[in-house]
Scaffold this motif. Structure first.
Motif, PDB file in Angstrom:
ATOM      1  N   GLY A  32      -4.375 -13.667 -10.635  1.00  0.00           N
ATOM      2  CA  GLY A  32      -3.762 -12.676 -10.302  1.00  0.00           C
ATOM      3  C   GLY A  32      -2.818 -12.463 -11.447  1.00  0.00           C
ATOM      4  O   GLY A  32      -2.428 -13.376 -12.299  1.00  0.00           O
ATOM      5  N   GLU A 170      -5.342  -2.985  -9.422  1.00  0.00           N
ATOM      6  CA  GLU A 170      -4.536  -2.417  -8.244  1.00  0.00           C
ATOM      7  C   GLU A 170      -5.718  -1.948  -7.131  1.00  0.00           C
ATOM      8  O   GLU A 170      -5.894  -0.719  -6.894  1.00  0.00           O
ATOM      9  N   THR A 172      -5.988  -2.163  -3.979  1.00  0.00           N
ATOM     10  CA  THR A 172      -5.780  -1.647  -2.611  1.00  0.00           C
ATOM     11  C   THR A 172      -4.758  -0.613  -2.747  1.00  0.00           C
ATOM     12  O   THR A 172      -4.113  -0.284  -1.568  1.00  0.00           O
ATOM     13  N   ARG A 173      -4.550   0.090  -3.684  1.00  0.00           N
ATOM     14  CA  ARG A 173      -3.674   0.914  -3.989  1.00  0.00           C
ATOM     15  C   ARG A 173      -3.880   2.284  -3.150  1.00  0.00           C
ATOM     16  O   ARG A 173      -5.106   2.789  -3.332  1.00  0.00           O
ATOM     17  N   LYS A 180      -7.391  -2.251   3.371  1.00  0.00           N
ATOM     18  CA  LYS A 180      -6.868  -3.189   2.830  1.00  0.00           C
ATOM     19  C   LYS A 180      -7.464  -4.796   2.977  1.00  0.00           C
ATOM     20  O   LYS A 180      -7.985  -5.625   2.353  1.00  0.00           O
ATOM     21  N   TYR A 181      -7.426  -4.989   4.460  1.00  0.00           N
ATOM     22  CA  TYR A 181      -7.980  -6.115   4.961  1.00  0.00           C
ATOM     23  C   TYR A 181      -9.447  -6.169   4.487  1.00  0.00           C
ATOM     24  O   TYR A 181     -10.107  -7.619   4.271  1.00  0.00           O
ATOM     25  N   TYR A 184      -9.902  -7.291   0.905  1.00  0.00           N
ATOM     26  CA  TYR A 184      -9.669  -8.810   0.870  1.00  0.00           C
ATOM     27  C   TYR A 184     -10.933  -9.693   1.335  1.00  0.00           C
ATOM     28  O   TYR A 184     -11.095 -10.745   0.731  1.00  0.00           O
ATOM     29  N   SER A 201      -2.088  -6.630  -9.422  1.00  0.00           N
ATOM     30  CA  SER A 201      -1.350  -6.030  -8.431  1.00  0.00           C
ATOM     31  C   SER A 201       0.068  -6.010  -8.635  1.00  0.00           C
ATOM     32  O   SER A 201       0.810  -6.865  -8.976  1.00  0.00           O
ATOM     33  N   GLU A 203       1.778  -5.405  -5.765  1.00  0.00           N
ATOM     34  CA  GLU A 203       2.242  -5.584  -4.363  1.00  0.00           C
ATOM     35  C   GLU A 203       2.522  -7.254  -4.347  1.00  0.00           C
ATOM     36  O   GLU A 203       1.269  -8.000  -4.354  1.00  0.00           O
ATOM     37  N   GLU A 206       0.255  -9.330  -1.703  1.00  0.00           N
ATOM     38  CA  GLU A 206      -1.287  -9.360  -2.039  1.00  0.00           C
ATOM     39  C   GLU A 206      -1.169 -10.027  -3.327  1.00  0.00           C
ATOM     40  O   GLU A 206      -2.301 -11.208  -3.140  1.00  0.00           O
ATOM     41  N   MET A 210      -3.637 -13.611  -2.193  1.00  0.00           N
ATOM     42  CA  MET A 210      -4.976 -13.506  -2.613  1.00  0.00           C
ATOM     43  C   MET A 210      -5.208 -14.469  -4.185  1.00  0.00           C
ATOM     44  O   MET A 210      -6.252 -14.775  -4.158  1.00  0.00           O
TER      45      MET A 210
END
Length: 244
Positions: A32, A170, A172-173, A180-181, A184, A201, A203, A206, A210
């Motif tokens: 990440g 990004e 799941t923006r 989103k799930y 993932y 990300s 967020e 997140e 993740m």
């Protein structure tokens, strides 16, 4: 685990962009990248994908030197990039889902310069079925899908190029919680297949939930790395504001 991608002292020709970036990506890992607006995260990964100039530094892929001068070079070496702005630089709204899915791998479906419609349709259908894209047909216009399903089509697009490293900016923006799930779940499935992921990300849940490791950037420079066990919102924000 095995190091599949290594970046050493990567610098942009622009003084206010990314400078002296170094990191390693391991096989089957989600790395990440955290930071605030202006941290130059997007600019850095776009340079790795051949979209921006690199002034200096070394990149290795599977232990071998890797020079990227264009997107074609990046794709040939097994990289894929899901861009930050889906509507501006990812989706072709007036084209069908089939066209949007196969467009990055068109040469694979051509014979003597002529596109083979049967192969294109089959590849698009199978790739989107694996992503569980909800659509009435492959001929549906891309602009008619929800944001989450558009994002799944874009992932399906890049998987057709057979990458082993996916850069998700990004991912799941602008999509709902259910989508989103599903994104993932797709990411975890890709990791199980032995692929590696670099995920930007903004967020915090997140990023912390993740990533196996978090690399934090501030004003174009890497300010630290955090393993999953030690990463929390306070430590990430401390590194994200180090030079401010």
């Amino acid at each position: 685990k095995e190091v599949v991608f290594k970046v050493e002292d990567l610098c942009s020709p622009l003084p206010k962009s990314f400078q002296h970036v170094s990191f390693e990506l391991h096989k089957g890992e989600i790395l990440g990248i955290g930071g605030l607006v202006g941290a130059q995260r997007t600019e850095m990964v776009e340079a790795l994908f051949g979209l921006r100039a690199i002034e200096s530094g070394k990149i290795e892929k599977d232990g071998k030197p890797f020079k990227v001068k264009s997107v074609r070079d990046a794709k040939a070496h097994g990289l894929a990039l899901l861009t930050e702005e889906r509507r501006q630089s990812g989706v072709f709204g007036i084209l069908s889902i089939e066209d949007n899915t196969v467009i990055a791998a068109q040469r694979s479906f051509a014979k003597h310069g002529v596109l083979q419609e049967g192969k294109r349709f089959k590849a698009a259908k199978e790739s989107n079925e694996s992503m569980h894209t909800k659509t009435p047909s492959m001929k549906e216009l891309m602009q008619n899908l929800s944001g989450g399903n558009q994002q799944k089509v874009l992932i399906a697009r890049w998987l057709l190029t057979h990458p082993d490293i996916l850069i998700l900016d990004e991912p799941t923006r602008g999509i709902d919680v259910g989508a989103k799930y599903e994104i993932y779940t797709i990411m975890h499935d890709l990791i199980k297949e032995g692929k590696s992921i670099i995920m930007i990300s903004s967020e915090m849940p997140e990023l912390l939930g993740m990533a196996d490791r978090v690399m934090v950037m501030c004003e174009g420079r890497v300010t630290g790395f955090l393993d999953r066990e030690e990463a929390d919102s306070v430590s990430v924000m401390r590194l994200a504001t180090k030079f401010m």
